[in-house]
Design an enzyme around this catalytic site. Sequence first.
Site, PDB file in Angstrom:
ATOM      1  N   ASP A  49     -12.839  -2.422   0.142  1.00  0.00           N
ATOM      2  CA  ASP A  49     -12.894  -3.877  -0.533  1.00  0.00           C
ATOM      3  C   ASP A  49     -13.855  -4.855   0.140  1.00  0.00           C
ATOM      4  O   ASP A  49     -13.899  -5.997  -0.475  1.00  0.00           O
ATOM      5  CB  ASP A  49     -11.370  -4.285  -0.710  1.00  0.00           C
ATOM      6  CG  ASP A  49     -11.089  -4.631   0.771  1.00  0.00           C
ATOM      7  OD1 ASP A  49     -11.317  -3.960   1.874  1.00  0.00           O
ATOM      8  OD2 ASP A  49     -10.211  -5.615   0.814  1.00  0.00           O
TER       9      ASP A  49
ATOM     10  N   THR B 241      -1.954 -10.602  14.085  1.00  0.00           N
ATOM     11  CA  THR B 241      -2.772  -9.605  13.023  1.00  0.00           C
ATOM     12  C   THR B 241      -2.645  -9.986  11.763  1.00  0.00           C
ATOM     13  O   THR B 241      -1.552 -10.235  11.191  1.00  0.00           O
ATOM     14  CB  THR B 241      -2.557  -8.196  13.408  1.00  0.00           C
ATOM     15  OG1 THR B 241      -3.170  -7.963  14.959  1.00  0.00           O
ATOM     16  CG2 THR B 241      -3.340  -7.206  12.722  1.00  0.00           C
TER      17      THR B 241
ATOM     18  N   SER C  33      -8.026  -1.299   0.587  1.00  0.00           N
ATOM     19  CA  SER C  33      -9.012  -1.634   1.657  1.00  0.00           C
ATOM     20  C   SER C  33      -9.617  -0.295   2.258  1.00  0.00           C
ATOM     21  O   SER C  33     -10.299   0.313   1.624  1.00  0.00           O
ATOM     22  CB  SER C  33      -8.501  -2.367   2.828  1.00  0.00           C
ATOM     23  OG  SER C  33      -9.423  -2.870   3.635  1.00  0.00           O
ATOM     24  N   HIS C  34      -9.442   0.000   3.759  1.00  0.00           N
ATOM     25  CA  HIS C  34     -10.083   1.142   4.142  1.00  0.00           C
ATOM     26  C   HIS C  34      -9.373   2.411   3.961  1.00  0.00           C
ATOM     27  O   HIS C  34      -9.881   3.431   4.507  1.00  0.00           O
ATOM     28  CB  HIS C  34     -10.265   0.782   5.805  1.00  0.00           C
ATOM     29  CG  HIS C  34      -8.907   0.473   6.290  1.00  0.00           C
ATOM     30  ND1 HIS C  34      -8.092  -0.620   5.958  1.00  0.00           N
ATOM     31  CD2 HIS C  34      -8.121   1.129   7.103  1.00  0.00           C
ATOM     32  CE1 HIS C  34      -7.100  -0.806   6.686  1.00  0.00           C
ATOM     33  NE2 HIS C  34      -7.091   0.406   7.451  1.00  0.00           N
TER      34      HIS C  34
ATOM     35  N   ASP D  28     -16.092  -1.781   4.399  1.00  0.00           N
ATOM     36  CA  ASP D  28     -14.764  -1.025   3.803  1.00  0.00           C
ATOM     37  C   ASP D  28     -14.717  -0.927   2.447  1.00  0.00           C
ATOM     38  O   ASP D  28     -15.571  -1.721   1.806  1.00  0.00           O
ATOM     39  CB  ASP D  28     -13.696  -1.496   4.678  1.00  0.00           C
ATOM     40  CG  ASP D  28     -13.182  -2.836   4.284  1.00  0.00           C
ATOM     41  OD1 ASP D  28     -14.052  -3.691   3.898  1.00  0.00           O
ATOM     42  OD2 ASP D  28     -11.998  -3.267   4.205  1.00  0.00           O
TER      43      ASP D  28
ATOM     44  N   LYS E  75     -11.722 -12.427   5.065  1.00  0.00           N
ATOM     45  CA  LYS E  75     -12.805 -12.088   5.957  1.00  0.00           C
ATOM     46  C   LYS E  75     -13.912 -11.519   4.931  1.00  0.00           C
ATOM     47  O   LYS E  75     -13.696 -11.148   3.759  1.00  0.00           O
ATOM     48  CB  LYS E  75     -12.261 -10.861   7.014  1.00  0.00           C
ATOM     49  CG  LYS E  75     -11.781  -9.711   6.242  1.00  0.00           C
ATOM     50  CD  LYS E  75     -11.079  -8.798   7.507  1.00  0.00           C
ATOM     51  CE  LYS E  75     -10.416  -7.823   7.126  1.00  0.00           C
ATOM     52  NZ  LYS E  75      -8.943  -7.867   6.621  1.00  0.00           N
TER      53      LYS E  75
ATOM     54  N   SER F  15     -10.618  -5.497  14.424  1.00  0.00           N
ATOM     55  CA  SER F  15     -10.630  -4.498  13.286  1.00  0.00           C
ATOM     56  C   SER F  15     -11.687  -4.665  12.286  1.00  0.00           C
ATOM     57  O   SER F  15     -11.567  -4.349  11.124  1.00  0.00           O
ATOM     58  CB  SER F  15      -9.132  -4.518  12.520  1.00  0.00           C
ATOM     59  OG  SER F  15      -8.969  -5.749  12.091  1.00  0.00           O
TER      60      SER F  15
ATOM     61  N   GLU G  70     -11.429 -10.710  13.692  1.00  0.00           N
ATOM     62  CA  GLU G  70     -10.449  -9.664  14.226  1.00  0.00           C
ATOM     63  C   GLU G  70     -11.101  -8.563  14.884  1.00  0.00           C
ATOM     64  O   GLU G  70     -12.183  -8.161  14.575  1.00  0.00           O
ATOM     65  CB  GLU G  70      -9.492  -9.195  13.102  1.00  0.00           C
ATOM     66  CG  GLU G  70      -8.620 -10.139  12.545  1.00  0.00           C
ATOM     67  CD  GLU G  70      -7.437  -9.591  11.739  1.00  0.00           C
ATOM     68  OE1 GLU G  70      -6.401  -9.534  11.987  1.00  0.00           O
ATOM     69  OE2 GLU G  70      -7.808  -9.463  10.452  1.00  0.00           O
TER      70      GLU G  70
ATOM     71  N   ARG H  37       0.880  -1.162  -0.145  1.00  0.00           N
ATOM     72  CA  ARG H  37       0.114  -0.031  -0.079  1.00  0.00           C
ATOM     73  C   ARG H  37       0.726   1.074  -0.021  1.00  0.00           C
ATOM     74  O   ARG H  37       1.922   1.471   0.923  1.00  0.00           O
ATOM     75  CB  ARG H  37      -0.855   0.049   1.202  1.00  0.00           C
ATOM     76  CG  ARG H  37      -1.993  -1.053   1.079  1.00  0.00           C
ATOM     77  CD  ARG H  37      -2.899  -1.008   2.189  1.00  0.00           C
ATOM     78  NE  ARG H  37      -3.755  -2.264   2.337  1.00  0.00           N
ATOM     79  CZ  ARG H  37      -4.506  -2.605   3.085  1.00  0.00           C
ATOM     80  NH1 ARG H  37      -5.058  -1.470   4.031  1.00  0.00           N
ATOM     81  NH2 ARG H  37      -5.182  -3.931   3.005  1.00  0.00           N
TER      82      ARG H  37
ATOM     83  N   ASP I 248     -14.292  -6.620   2.758  1.00  0.00           N
ATOM     84  CA  ASP I 248     -13.983  -7.437   3.614  1.00  0.00           C
ATOM     85  C   ASP I 248     -14.334  -7.291   5.190  1.00  0.00           C
ATOM     86  O   ASP I 248     -14.565  -8.199   6.183  1.00  0.00           O
ATOM     87  CB  ASP I 248     -12.564  -8.100   3.585  1.00  0.00           C
ATOM     88  CG  ASP I 248     -11.464  -6.964   3.613  1.00  0.00           C
ATOM     89  OD1 ASP I 248     -11.777  -5.731   3.671  1.00  0.00           O
ATOM     90  OD2 ASP I 248     -10.364  -7.538   3.573  1.00  0.00           O
ATOM     91  N   ARG I 249     -14.416  -5.865   5.595  1.00  0.00           N
ATOM     92  CA  ARG I 249     -14.803  -5.429   6.831  1.00  0.00           C
ATOM     93  C   ARG I 249     -16.473  -5.183   6.958  1.00  0.00           C
ATOM     94  O   ARG I 249     -16.921  -4.770   6.022  1.00  0.00           O
ATOM     95  CB  ARG I 249     -13.936  -4.235   7.328  1.00  0.00           C
ATOM     96  CG  ARG I 249     -12.426  -4.554   7.344  1.00  0.00           C
ATOM     97  CD  ARG I 249     -11.905  -3.156   7.824  1.00  0.00           C
ATOM     98  NE  ARG I 249     -10.457  -3.390   7.810  1.00  0.00           N
ATOM     99  CZ  ARG I 249      -9.695  -2.648   8.582  1.00  0.00           C
ATOM    100  NH1 ARG I 249     -10.152  -1.805   9.191  1.00  0.00           N
ATOM    101  NH2 ARG I 249      -8.339  -2.936   8.434  1.00  0.00           N
TER     102      ARG I 249
HETATM  103  C1  VG1 Z   1      -5.071  -3.586   9.837  1.00  0.00           C
HETATM  104  C2  VG1 Z   1      -5.883  -4.790  10.835  1.00  0.00           C
HETATM  105  C3  VG1 Z   1      -5.999  -6.120  10.746  1.00  0.00           C
HETATM  106  C4  VG1 Z   1      -6.376  -6.363   9.190  1.00  0.00           C
HETATM  107  C5  VG1 Z   1      -5.760  -5.307   8.217  1.00  0.00           C
HETATM  108  C6  VG1 Z   1      -5.885  -5.775   6.897  1.00  0.00           C
HETATM  109  O1  VG1 Z   1      -3.821  -4.117   9.926  1.00  0.00           O
HETATM  110  O2  VG1 Z   1      -5.564  -4.202  12.245  1.00  0.00           O
HETATM  111  O3  VG1 Z   1      -6.600  -6.609  11.633  1.00  0.00           O
HETATM  112  O4  VG1 Z   1      -6.232  -7.970   8.920  1.00  0.00           O
HETATM  113  O5  VG1 Z   1      -5.676  -4.027   8.627  1.00  0.00           O
HETATM  114  O6  VG1 Z   1      -7.495  -5.230   6.703  1.00  0.00           O
HETATM  115  P1  VG1 Z   1      -2.808  -3.225  10.661  1.00  0.00           P
HETATM  116  O7  VG1 Z   1      -1.419  -3.869  10.395  1.00  0.00           O
HETATM  117  O8  VG1 Z   1      -2.719  -1.774  10.000  1.00  0.00           O
HETATM  118  O9  VG1 Z   1      -3.144  -3.089  12.319  1.00  0.00           O
HETATM  119  V1  VG1 Z   1      -7.925  -4.604   5.237  1.00  0.00           V
HETATM  120  O10 VG1 Z   1      -9.696  -4.640   5.337  1.00  0.00           O
HETATM  121  O11 VG1 Z   1      -7.279  -3.082   5.491  1.00  0.00           O
HETATM  122  O12 VG1 Z   1      -7.370  -5.624   4.196  1.00  0.00           O
HETATM  123 CO    CO Z   2     -10.578  -4.313   3.381  1.00  0.00          CO
END
Ligand code: VG1
Ligand code: CO
Length: 561
Positions: free
Chosen positions: A289, A356, A117-118, A287, A388, A377, A375, A23, A291-292
């Site tokens: 994509d 994580t 993602s988010h 979110d 997810k 998150s 998770e 990213r 998955d959340r």
């Molecule tokens: C974050 C979350 C983690 C999740 C990851 C990807 O990671 O804490 O639980 O699996 O995002 O989710 P980090 O390293 O920023 O804490 V997604 O929906 O961004 O693919």
């Molecule tokens: Co996501």
Amino acid sequence: MVKITVVKTKAYADQKPGTSGLRKRVTVFQQNQHYAENFIQSTISVVEPAVRQESTLVVGGDGRFFMKDAIQLIVQIAAANGIGRLVIGQNGIMSTPAVSCVIRKIKAVGGIILTASHNPGGPSGDFGIKYNIASGGPAPEGVTNKIYDISKSITEYHICPDLKVDLSKIGKQTFEVDTFKPFTVEIVDCVEAYAEMLRGIFDFPALKELLSGPNHIKVNLDAMHGVVGPYVKKIVCEELGSPANSAVNCVPSEDFGGHHPDPNLTYAADLVKTMKGGEYDFGAAFDGDGDRNMVLGKHGFFVNPSDSVAAIAANITCIPYFQKTGVKGLARSMPTSGALDNVAKALKMALYETPTGWKFFGNLMDAGKLSLCGEESFGTGSDHIREKDGLWAVLAWLSILASRKQSVEDIMKDHWKKFGRNFFTRYDYEEVNSDAASKMMKDLEAAMSDKSFVGKKFSSGDKTYEVEIADNFMYTDPVDGSVSKNQGLRIIFSDGSRIIFRLSGTGSAGATIRLYIDSYEKDPQKINQEAQVMLAPLVDIALKISQLQENTGRTAPTVIT
Ligand code: VG1
Ligand code: CO
């Protein structure tokens, strides 16, 4: 005949995939010469040359700015590297869970997901590229390290610069490529295979009754301008009969309407406000994509994600899929609260604690040890795929509502009465100076390693906690024995309360510090109190021990969950 060109390039040192893919700011992909090409070539290079001609890669993304350019590059580079077939979502759109589903369904060798993602999108936002393996799950560290190694020493990439595909037209397009067999690109409807899978998991007639029968409930689903929009419209509205106004922000946009497509109380404030109005019985946001998920009950009752997976576990028989497969085991990421552990213990199910990131659940699922996991998150899912799955989580909750005929709030309050409650909060400090963040973590780890740290007492207000365990979380995969170190600093107190510090692996600028607090309460007088009030002493202790404010200059977090 399409020509293959070999382009000389210079390696970049910073193409290390994080928690979930590479990213970076869009400008990093756009302005640095061959930046995207290098990473795409490095990714495709992990597919063994001997199998490429017979292999299919699935490609999809969350619709963000630069996605279509990246997909054209993937087409051109895949063709020039001898990949036999690509299956791409129409207009490039396909949610992360749907990509996982399609990879598994058509037995693809893997998939490439274009998403951050988010993280916000648009020309000044973020872009991301993620690789999934044949199981449908995010590439494990062994594979992402290989991609990173290749990216650090790459000197050339192969590309068919004249090859262009029409992403809007469903159907097959075939191209003759130099020395290879014909190269096929298949554009598919992004919802079809995924919807078909959900029909086999849930009781659709029961959900239809819940959403459009005589005593139907009212739902409000906010896709936050991300990829879930078309799925909500087709599955929840068209098929399950929920009125069209239950689908909010359901047209994917390149910049997510200028917002963070992040389903939490801060960034999904509009949904929270609507739900507080009391017109809707159930609300959810997703979110970018897909998955959340964030689940809210009537009047904005918030279901903490750590509680969400625990409640689904406790009511798992409401979901036909698990009646068929049985429950093989449960899992949560380390910072996720222990709510799931309480259910596992009571129902005598195995419980795994992983680092994580969803990639750590994959091996357990493939080995038949894991059925349901989550998770903190806002990620919830099961072994139906290897990602997810936001919409799956919503249908799981609706299945519970349909079967128990209770409100979200009543279900959660019953749950706490039965299992006790894990109060949980997460503080995010976004875009902190990287050096300051690393220094804070290093100093904290050093302080925690001191012999006298275990047994030490910390007080705030009338609460005192004694340290029982202090470590840097390390995980040994029970299936393949691989070891992942440095997964977060944990301070566990004698009453089971936990303070955890981690640096995010998904940010694109500076560092994001995450502070997680988890504390168990079984006193029925206390379980319905405000989480922030209950956890205030532990937050205070965490800030003192870490010297977060002194180190980073931050007096308040960016986001509180
Ligand atoms: C974050 C979350 C983690 C999740 C990851 C990807 O990671 O804490 O639980 O699996 O995002 O989710 P980090 O390293 O920023 O804490 V997604 O929906 O961004 O693919
Ligand atoms: Co996501």
